[in-house]
Enzyme design. Structure first.
Site, PDB file in Angstrom:
ATOM      1  N   HIS A 206      -4.142  -6.524   9.244  1.00 15.85           N
ATOM      2  CA  HIS A 206      -3.638  -5.762   8.102  1.00 15.85           C
ATOM      3  C   HIS A 206      -2.524  -6.599   7.456  1.00 15.85           C
ATOM      4  O   HIS A 206      -1.871  -7.402   8.136  1.00 15.85           O
ATOM      5  CB  HIS A 206      -3.080  -4.444   8.656  1.00 15.85           C
ATOM      6  CG  HIS A 206      -2.627  -3.444   7.648  1.00 15.85           C
ATOM      7  ND1 HIS A 206      -1.410  -3.541   7.003  1.00 15.85           N
ATOM      8  CD2 HIS A 206      -3.203  -2.314   7.180  1.00 15.85           C
ATOM      9  CE1 HIS A 206      -1.261  -2.499   6.186  1.00 15.85           C
ATOM     10  NE2 HIS A 206      -2.340  -1.737   6.268  1.00 15.85           N
TER      11      HIS A 206
ATOM     12  N   ASP B 296      -0.733  -4.994  17.356  1.00 16.27           N
ATOM     13  CA  ASP B 296      -0.658  -3.967  16.311  1.00 16.27           C
ATOM     14  C   ASP B 296      -1.583  -2.832  16.748  1.00 16.27           C
ATOM     15  O   ASP B 296      -2.805  -2.940  16.678  1.00 16.27           O
ATOM     16  CB  ASP B 296      -1.097  -4.565  14.973  1.00 16.27           C
ATOM     17  CG  ASP B 296      -1.271  -3.506  13.880  1.00 16.27           C
ATOM     18  OD1 ASP B 296      -1.095  -2.305  14.160  1.00 16.27           O
ATOM     19  OD2 ASP B 296      -1.621  -3.894  12.750  1.00 16.27           O
TER      20      ASP B 296
ATOM     21  N   GLN C 158      -3.999   1.474  14.745  1.00 18.91           N
ATOM     22  CA  GLN C 158      -5.306   2.131  14.698  1.00 18.91           C
ATOM     23  C   GLN C 158      -5.881   2.427  16.074  1.00 18.91           C
ATOM     24  O   GLN C 158      -6.883   3.133  16.174  1.00 18.91           O
ATOM     25  CB  GLN C 158      -6.322   1.254  13.933  1.00 18.91           C
ATOM     26  CG  GLN C 158      -5.946   0.970  12.489  1.00 18.91           C
ATOM     27  CD  GLN C 158      -6.027   2.204  11.598  1.00 18.91           C
ATOM     28  OE1 GLN C 158      -6.543   3.255  11.994  1.00 18.91           O
ATOM     29  NE2 GLN C 158      -5.504   2.088  10.396  1.00 18.91           N
TER      30      GLN C 158
ATOM     31  N   LYS D 128      -0.156   7.968  11.794  1.00 17.36           N
ATOM     32  CA  LYS D 128      -1.576   7.767  12.114  1.00 17.36           C
ATOM     33  C   LYS D 128      -1.965   8.473  13.408  1.00 17.36           C
ATOM     34  O   LYS D 128      -3.120   8.480  13.803  1.00 17.36           O
ATOM     35  CB  LYS D 128      -1.891   6.277  12.197  1.00 17.36           C
ATOM     36  CG  LYS D 128      -1.808   5.577  10.824  1.00 17.36           C
ATOM     37  CD  LYS D 128      -2.439   4.204  10.863  1.00 17.36           C
ATOM     38  CE  LYS D 128      -2.001   3.300   9.714  1.00 17.36           C
ATOM     39  NZ  LYS D 128      -2.513   3.710   8.416  1.00 17.36           N
TER      40      LYS D 128
ATOM     41  N   CYS E  91      -5.696  -2.939   2.429  1.00 25.55           N
ATOM     42  CA  CYS E  91      -4.554  -3.782   2.819  1.00 25.55           C
ATOM     43  C   CYS E  91      -4.996  -4.893   3.764  1.00 25.55           C
ATOM     44  O   CYS E  91      -4.269  -5.253   4.695  1.00 25.55           O
ATOM     45  CB  CYS E  91      -3.422  -2.959   3.442  1.00 25.55           C
ATOM     46  SG  CYS E  91      -2.710  -1.761   2.315  1.00 25.55           S
TER      47      CYS E  91
END
Lengths: 415, 149
Positions: free
Chosen positions: A131, A208, A211, A234, A372
């Site tokens: 991202h 990261d 998600q 999220k 993104c």
């Protein structure tokens, strides 16, 4: 309502849906079909109430005052930090730094780690699946430091080309940043293996988890990573709150990111000494209600159980993959062997933006654009894709509504 | 008509399928790059101006149906117009998409451009419909690339 004081609860999607007030609203006279949870998730009643209750009953600044209210606010906020620690299976709350979200967490790390460890001629390694929030902070650092940003490529399926990893981990590599689950492709990356290979070359790893944490969960002890970032919004929590987790031995070595209140031990015009972790990396008053409500969101996810959530979303993904493949002219972008509940696709010559507008008329919310992740789009020579992504409240019928909507798109465009 | 069929009128779908003047112009006196970061649309505009009049105009690029059809119809609309007339038309076109309007668009002399009046119901798509026009404006002004952001 799912009782978050009891665990585990049984998973019934209609019970779950009843916990999310927004899901009962209509859009353009039709029931809302929300298929954009990779963008942001909707919030359960418990989270909304936790935020509301903080302002109604507990609001005061933390760590500062001797009165009862401030003590309660501090207890609530620090209690949320402990919930995060447990959720991540981290060793200590000293390792849990509250930020505004994943983006700020990575900016913090790139800035502080960069200042201490990245010099001219060094390298920072990321992947072609990141991202923008795990690209641009490192790019800024590399420009500042005179370092080189290197990129592990992805293949046609949307998997990392791991054969090239060892060669890209050089004696100049200072850190590796890798996304656990791609927001644009849905790919689940073998982070544990990547961490092991980076560590074999002495390179620390940032994951990261924006998600992955809400859908698969993460266990930092098991992954073995050195840093991990995620966003509250999220994982069914509020916007404006997120976390940078780091191994204490690493965080201890990082210089402060921002200066200000709450991050100091003592200040004079000659010399300032800094607070202990994690306060040292948290200048200013944080998002207190957001942090408390994030803790409630994690309680909510725990009450349902990550294994149940993951199984439900796997079923949604399988159904969506099968049903979308029936739509003439539709091509799924990102066909990795391991995927989370994200389906990116393109439809014939119909631009994703037009797809989004027509689906919106049916009350269906999907993301359209570059997500993104412009380098991912460039890798597949696409200006944009349409993307449906799932949360624990989605149903198979909503996937069917998407498929019906796409048939309508084809009708409008005379395909 | 529903808002949707109002947006995707046959003229727009036709110009999306078969954009007119979809080519680079040899000897263009002006060119411009347009970019809509929201949806990734990009277009390059080529204009040949002689004696203050747009003699030839063409475009290339990728975009949604609205932005492609708008670019295509714009090239038809401004060819042969003076620079001042083109700018004036842009101003009125922008008002057509964003301003309140009780008068049927056709009555105001928009010709085929009137098909974009349906975009007014879709505020997020106004940028798509005006990208080519912003690009023309900046190409003629010789300025920096146009962006809808």
């Amino acid at each position: 309502m799912i009782d978050i004081t009891l665990t585990p609860a049984t998973f019934d999607v209609e019970t779950v849906r009843a916990d999310f007030p927004i899901l009962s609203r209509k859009v353009r006279g039709r029931p809302l079909v929300y298929l954009d949870s990779a963008n942001t998730t909707q919030k359960p009643e418990a989270v909304i109430r936790a935020s509301d209750r903080f302002y109604r009953e507990t609001n005061a600044n933390i760590h500062r005052s001797t009165y009862r209210l401030s003590e309660e606010a501090t207890t609530a906020y620090e209690g949320a930090r402990e919930k995060v620690r447990r959720f991540l299976n981290a060793a200590s709350t000293r390792e849990v730094v509250f930020t505004r979200g994943t983006t700020e967490a990575i900016n913090l790390l790139a800035s502080s780690f960069g200042q201490a460890y990245v010099k001219a001629g060094d390298e920072v390694l990321i992947t072609g699946m990141e991202h923008h929030s795990n690209i641009v902070p490192w790019q800024l650092l590399c420009e500042r430091a005179g370092a080189r940003l290197r990129v592990l490529p992805i293949d046609d399926r949307g998997e990392l080309v791991l054969e090239e990893l060892d060669a890209l981990l050089t004696d100049r590599t200072r850190i590796l940043g890798v996304v656990h689950v791609s927001n644009a492709l849905g790919t689940v990356n073998p982070v544990k293996e990547i961490v092991a290979r980076a560590h074999a070359k002495g390179v620390p790893v940032l994951v990261d988890a924006a998600q992955s944490l809400p859908h698969l969960g993460v266990d930092v002890a098991d992954l073995g990573c050195d840093f991990l970032a995620f966003s509250g919004h999220k994982v069914y929590g509020p916007t404006g709150i997120g976390v940078l987790w780091g191994k204490e031995e690493w965080l201890e070595k990082l210089p402060p990111y921002q200066g200000g209140g709450d991050m100091i031990a003592s200040v004079s015009f000659e010399k300032t000494t800094y607070a202990e972790l994690p306060a040292r990396l948290e200048a200013g008053t944080g998002n207190l209600a957001g942090g408390v409500a994030l803790g409630t969101a994690l309680d909510y996810v725990n009450a349902i159980g990550l294994a149940r959530i993951a199984a439900h979303e796997r079923a949604l993904l399988a159904h969506a993959t099968a049903r979308l493949s029936e739509v003439p002219g539709l091509r799924i972008v990102g066909t990795a062997r391991e995927k989370a509940g994200v389906v990116s696709f393109v439809l014939d010559d119909v631009h994703p933006h037009d797809v989004g507008t027509i689906l919106d008329q049916e009350g269906i919310c999907i993301r359209t654009g570059h997500h993104c992740a412009q380098p991912v789009m460039a890798r597949y020579d696409l200006p944009a894709t349409a993307r449906a992504s799932f949360g624990l409240y989605n149903t198979l019928e909503e996937v069917d509504a998407l498929v019906d909507g796409l048939r309508k798109v084809r009708e409008v465009f005379g395909a | 008509m529903t808002a949707l069929t109002d947006l995707y009128q046959e003229v727009i779908l036709d110009h999306n399928r078969s954009p007119r003047n979809f080519r680079a112009i040899e000897g263009a006196t002006h060119s411009g790059l347009g970019h809509n970061p929201l949806c990734g649309d990009q277009l390059t505009l080529y204009v040949k101006v002689e004696d203050g009049t747009i003699r030839e105009i063409g475009f290339q690029g990728k975009g949604c149906a609205i932005s492609k059809a708008s670019a295509s119809l714009m090239t038809e609309a401004v060819k042969g117009k003076t620079l001042a007339e083109a700018e004036e038309l842009f101003g009125r076109f922008h008002d057509l998409l964003t301003g309140p309007s009780d008068v049927p668009a056709e009555a105001k002399g928009f010709g085929k451009l009137a098909v974009f009046s349906g975009v007014r119901e879709f505020p997020v798509r106004v940028k798509c419909a005006t990208l080519a026009w912003h690009t023309l404006h900046s190409a003629l002004a010789g300025g920096s690339p146009a962006s809808t952001e």
